[in-house]
Scaffold this motif. Structure first.
Motif, PDB file in Angstrom:
ATOM      1  N   MET A   1      -7.293  34.860  54.825  1.00 35.85           N
ATOM      2  CA  MET A   1      -7.706  36.232  54.606  1.00 35.85           C
ATOM      3  C   MET A   1      -6.662  36.917  53.734  1.00 35.85           C
ATOM      4  SD  MET A   1      -8.483  39.205  57.389  1.00 35.85           S
ATOM      5  CE  MET A   1      -9.954  40.112  57.012  1.00 35.85           C
ATOM      6  N   ASP A  27      -9.929  40.847  50.924  1.00 40.30           N
ATOM      7  CA  ASP A  27     -10.802  40.790  52.104  1.00 40.30           C
ATOM      8  C   ASP A  27     -10.729  42.065  52.938  1.00 40.30           C
ATOM      9  OD1 ASP A  27     -11.767  38.070  51.718  1.00 40.30           O
ATOM     10  OD2 ASP A  27      -9.710  37.466  52.170  1.00 40.30           O
ATOM     11  N   GLY A  62     -15.404  47.675  51.681  1.00 41.99           N
ATOM     12  CA  GLY A  62     -15.128  46.532  52.541  1.00 41.99           C
ATOM     13  C   GLY A  62     -14.322  46.924  53.753  1.00 41.99           C
TER      14      GLY A  62
END
Length: 198
Positions: A1, A27, A62
């Protein structure tokens, strides 16, 4: 990640613009405290509205993780201790904020608020104890204050860290603690952006 971690932006809006521009490339974005600037001529109420808008826009792009810092404490909580309730208001619910956690497969991210008194400190202690119960293989904490007497708490003149965090790290052994609070460049004899404890 891949995480983009920033802290201590202190209402410098071009920095928030840059983070928003970079958000699609990672991410998750971590805003590790001190979003506001208590010394600014812009009233805190106005700063809050603007920063909430940035948090909302980031969360639309996100995963966004937001903890409070000492500059973000604009109210009093149920314990009559300073807190940052604005982080959880007005559409920022899609972000992972103070007192919450995010579980992704074998990773847990715990988001700790800045505490300004013994009862809120006890809340953080309870939060960490609860999140430790069924922790997955990897555990990351987001916590504005760095551990005390460590290279990441060195300002160039003195250490400014949280000794309680040192004790929590020793007790629970998280894999990583992402913090902020130190503004001075640490590239001198005793300072660093990274440190290993335990």
């Amino acid at each position: 990640m891949e995480l983009l971690v920033v802290s201590d932006l202190h209402y410098v809006l071009p920095h928030f613009d840059w983070v928003l521009d970079q958000a699609p490339t990672v991410d998750a974005v971590v805003l590790a405290g001190d979003h506001l600037d208590v010394s600014s001529n812009v009233p805190l109420e106005s700063q809050i509205v603007v920063i909430q808008t940035y948090i909302r826009k980031l969360a639309e792009v996100g995963t966004t993780i937001v903890c409070s810092g000492n500059h973000d404490l604009t109210a009093r909580n149920a314990h009559d201790e300073k807190s940052a309730p604005w982080i959880g208001r007005n559409g920022t619910d899609s972000a992972v904020i103070d007192g919450n956690r995010l579980d992704l497969a074998d990773l847990r991210i715990t988001v700790c608020p800045w505490w300004d008194g013994p009862r809120t400190r006890a809340d953080v202690d309870t939060q960490l104890a609860g999140d430790a119960v069924d922790r997955p293989r990897r555990w990351i904490w987001i916590y504005h204050f760095p551990p005390d007497l460590s290279p990441v708490s060195w300002t160039g003149r003195r250490h400014i860290g949280d000794p309680d965090l040192n004790a929590w790290i020793e007790r629970y052994s998280p894999d990583l603690v992402l913090s902020g609070h130190i503004h001075d460049s640490p590239f001198h004899d005793e300072g660093s952006w990274l440190a290993r404890l335990g």
